[in-house]
Design a protein around this motif. Structure first.
Motif, PDB file in Angstrom:
ATOM      1  N   VAL A 161       0.614  -1.376   0.161  1.00  0.00           N
ATOM      2  CA  VAL A 161       0.173   0.187   0.027  1.00  0.00           C
ATOM      3  C   VAL A 161       0.799   1.018  -0.105  1.00  0.00           C
ATOM      4  O   VAL A 161       0.539   2.207  -0.143  1.00  0.00           O
ATOM      5  N   VAL A 162       2.196   1.074   0.745  1.00  0.00           N
ATOM      6  CA  VAL A 162       3.055   2.476   1.483  1.00  0.00           C
ATOM      7  C   VAL A 162       3.367   3.333  -0.223  1.00  0.00           C
ATOM      8  O   VAL A 162       3.611   3.794  -1.016  1.00  0.00           O
ATOM      9  N   PRO A 163       3.939   2.036  -0.927  1.00  0.00           N
ATOM     10  CA  PRO A 163       5.126   2.074  -2.524  1.00  0.00           C
ATOM     11  C   PRO A 163       3.735   2.613  -4.229  1.00  0.00           C
ATOM     12  O   PRO A 163       4.255   3.610  -4.222  1.00  0.00           O
ATOM     13  N   ILE A 164       2.175   2.499  -3.014  1.00  0.00           N
ATOM     14  CA  ILE A 164       1.073   2.770  -4.107  1.00  0.00           C
ATOM     15  C   ILE A 164       1.087   4.630  -3.579  1.00  0.00           C
ATOM     16  O   ILE A 164       1.259   5.670  -4.654  1.00  0.00           O
ATOM     17  N   LEU A 165       1.023   4.801  -2.225  1.00  0.00           N
ATOM     18  CA  LEU A 165       0.621   5.974  -1.886  1.00  0.00           C
ATOM     19  C   LEU A 165       2.000   7.690  -1.939  1.00  0.00           C
ATOM     20  O   LEU A 165       2.055   7.812  -1.776  1.00  0.00           O
ATOM     21  N   LEU A 166       3.091   6.948  -1.932  1.00  0.00           N
ATOM     22  CA  LEU A 166       4.560   7.789  -1.979  1.00  0.00           C
ATOM     23  C   LEU A 166       4.651   8.647  -2.824  1.00  0.00           C
ATOM     24  O   LEU A 166       4.927   9.815  -2.666  1.00  0.00           O
ATOM     25  N   PRO A 167       4.500   8.316  -4.306  1.00  0.00           N
ATOM     26  CA  PRO A 167       4.366   8.861  -5.370  1.00  0.00           C
ATOM     27  C   PRO A 167       3.733  10.001  -4.897  1.00  0.00           C
ATOM     28  O   PRO A 167       4.048  10.919  -5.200  1.00  0.00           O
ATOM     29  N   ILE A 168       2.431  10.110  -5.181  1.00  0.00           N
ATOM     30  CA  ILE A 168       1.678  10.859  -4.446  1.00  0.00           C
ATOM     31  C   ILE A 168       1.690  11.893  -3.875  1.00  0.00           C
ATOM     32  O   ILE A 168       1.635  13.225  -3.570  1.00  0.00           O
ATOM     33  N   ALA A 169       2.262  11.543  -2.606  1.00  0.00           N
ATOM     34  CA  ALA A 169       2.711  12.537  -1.429  1.00  0.00           C
ATOM     35  C   ALA A 169       4.050  13.468  -1.899  1.00  0.00           C
ATOM     36  O   ALA A 169       3.846  14.236  -1.601  1.00  0.00           O
ATOM     37  N   ASP A 170       3.842  12.213  -2.624  1.00  0.00           N
ATOM     38  CA  ASP A 170       5.832  13.438  -3.299  1.00  0.00           C
ATOM     39  C   ASP A 170       5.440  14.523  -4.221  1.00  0.00           C
ATOM     40  O   ASP A 170       5.956  15.342  -4.376  1.00  0.00           O
ATOM     41  N   ILE A 171       4.472  14.290  -5.594  1.00  0.00           N
ATOM     42  CA  ILE A 171       3.446  15.069  -5.790  1.00  0.00           C
ATOM     43  C   ILE A 171       2.887  16.301  -4.698  1.00  0.00           C
ATOM     44  O   ILE A 171       3.178  17.323  -5.651  1.00  0.00           O
ATOM     45  N   ILE A 172       2.505  15.804  -3.883  1.00  0.00           N
ATOM     46  CA  ILE A 172       1.762  17.207  -3.200  1.00  0.00           C
ATOM     47  C   ILE A 172       2.521  17.253  -2.405  1.00  0.00           C
ATOM     48  O   ILE A 172       2.469  18.659  -2.035  1.00  0.00           O
ATOM     49  N   GLY A 173       3.856  16.556  -2.330  1.00  0.00           N
ATOM     50  CA  GLY A 173       4.288  17.540  -1.470  1.00  0.00           C
ATOM     51  C   GLY A 173       4.724  17.808   0.029  1.00  0.00           C
ATOM     52  O   GLY A 173       4.966  18.561   0.934  1.00  0.00           O
ATOM     53  N   LEU A 174       4.694  16.226   0.281  1.00  0.00           N
ATOM     54  CA  LEU A 174       4.258  15.638   2.105  1.00  0.00           C
ATOM     55  C   LEU A 174       5.816  15.846   2.392  1.00  0.00           C
ATOM     56  O   LEU A 174       7.426  15.152   1.928  1.00  0.00           O
TER      57      LEU A 174
END
Length: 442
Positions: A360-373
């Motif tokens: 699950v985390v590798p799926i969420l990680l790129p989106i977190a990078d895009i959002i800038g978390l």
């Protein structure tokens, strides 16, 4: 959509009890072949599908080789070995006995002692199952004998036993450090304050409940012993593991050693402590090595299966579907955080933290990078959430560990109800990290 179907199929197979590593690997192979077939339609032949499938998995040997050469993951077997050695040296028994003498006369004192011992065990062993079982065997009969509420007693033991998930050195943090590609030492530092605040809130809750309802946690009579003698006994029990904690975590925090090097110091230090307690012999070493190999093999087998799963998931384009959905939510950052935290919390009801970390985390990680978390902040939020998964009914592992060693009069429903206040405390700390990141140093 084949990647989404594959994800749901894997969750269904896990829910009915199929082995985790084999589930991920077999689902990846089946849906990889299906994805290759769909990609080549309508002119697909057996040879072309085989070639496409082979191309899809051609990088798998290199990925496995890189996993086996990952110096961060080398810390996992060393910390596991350290924890098992300390468990076999009866560290928990010594600590609980000493703490019981110090705090037994206070209302809720045995429960407070259990939380403090759980904290020390978390920082020295990090093995959740061993901590819960040890405290369940030693502390639970004492609390029940002296009239403690079954709910408070079982909830305290489960909550204290799972502190090893957030308080360094934590296997969860090591795995997340690998997934996030962040220094594990930084994750250890970032997790320390939330973990200690969690401990403080556990103790505060126990004391308040014991004060409000004097029947749930009465004081107990301990063997008459002078104050100085009780303090001396407690120090003798606490100082050796505390010294080991300072050596392991201090060397990481000060930049003297990497987590892997500190783990090796911890493994040697654990054997020295066991020798001091006169518990070290060849049988204990061999048994500890066998258990370490079993647990480590399980972790790495899951990682290899998850790697194959992720390759097919990305090949199918499902990652773009998830990314488009999550980045298109109203509220962007906050909507993504709420949805991802709720998803991890719900998945934690049914599957283990290792699967969540690697799938699950590798799926969420790129989106977190895009959002800038902030990656450290996001990693600690996930770690705190994964700790909650050990307590959440119906499949929280700590609940089963404790039930396995509980006397017959303790029902499963007593344990379920007992952990609910502690789950609420964990969610409160999780929300506070989200709302006040500056307070926690992010």
């Amino acid at each position: 959509m084949i990647g989404i179907v594959m994800f749901v199929a894997a969750l269904c197979l896990l829910a009915v009890g199929y082995p985790v590593a084999f589930t991920f690997g077999s689902v990846a192979i089946f849906f990889g072949a299906a994805a290759a077939l769909i990609e080549l339609l309508p002119g697909a032949t057996l040879v072309s599908v085989y070639q496409e499938f082979f191309l899809m998995f051609s990088m798998m040997p290199f990925r496995i080789y890189s996993i086996m050469n990952n110096t961060i993951l080398m810390a996992i077997p060393l910390f596991i070995f350290m924890g098992i050695i300390l468990q076999k040296s009866e560290l928990a028994e010594r600590l609980l006995e000493a703490m019981g003498v110090l705090f037994g006369k206070i209302r809720g004192g045995v429960a407070v002692s259990t939380v403090l011992v759980g904290t020390l065990l978390a920082a020295s062993t990090g093995v959740v199952g061993a901590s819960v079982v040890a405290m369940g065997v030693i502390s639970l009969p004492v609390m029940l004998k002296y009239g403690y509420s079954k709910r408070l007693a079982t909830g305290t033991i489960c909550a204290a036993g799972t502190l090893g998930q957030i308080i360094p050195p934590s296997i969860v943090l090591i795995i997340l450090g690998d997934v996030f590609q962040q220094p594990v030492g930084d994750l250890f530092k970032a997790a320390l304050m939330p973990g200690l605040i969690l401990v403080g809130l556990y103790i505060l809750y126990i004391l308040i409940i014991a004060f409000i309802n004097k029947e749930v946690a009465p004081p107990i009579e301990v063997v008459a012993i002078s104050r100085s003698a009780s303090i001396k006994k407690a120090l003798i029990a606490i100082l050796p593991p505390l010294t080991l904690i300072i050596l392991v975590l201090g060397s990481i925090f000060q930049g003297i050693a990497t987590p892997t090097e500190s783990a090796s110091v911890g493994a040697v230090g654990a054997m020295v402590l066991a020798a001091m307690y006169r518990k070290l012999d060849w049988k204990i070493i061999m048994d500890s090595l066998h258990e370490t190999v079993k647990i480590t093999a399980m972790v790495f087998a899951i990682l290899i299966g998850a790697t194959a799963f992720s390759m097919v998931f990305v090949y199918s384009g499902a990652d773009y579907i998830v990314e488009d959905f999550l980045t298109g939510l109203p509220g962007e950052k906050w909507a993504f955080l709420i949805l991802s935290m709720v998803a991890i919390l719900v998945l934690g009801f049914f599957i283990d933290f290792i699967e969540i970390s690697y799938i699950v985390v590798p799926i969420l990680l790129p989106i977190a990078d895009i959002i800038g978390l902030n990656p450290l902040w996001f990693a600690i939020l996930i770690a705190m959430n994964l700790q909650t998964s050990f307590l959440t009914p119906p499949f929280g592992f700590s609940l089963f560990y404790l039930k396995g060693v509980s006397p017959p009069e303790v029902r499963t429903m007593d344990i379920y109800r007992g952990v609910l206040p502690f789950i609420c405390i964990q969610i409160f700390v999780l929300i506070s990290i989200v709302i006040f990141p500056d307070f926690y140093g992010f």
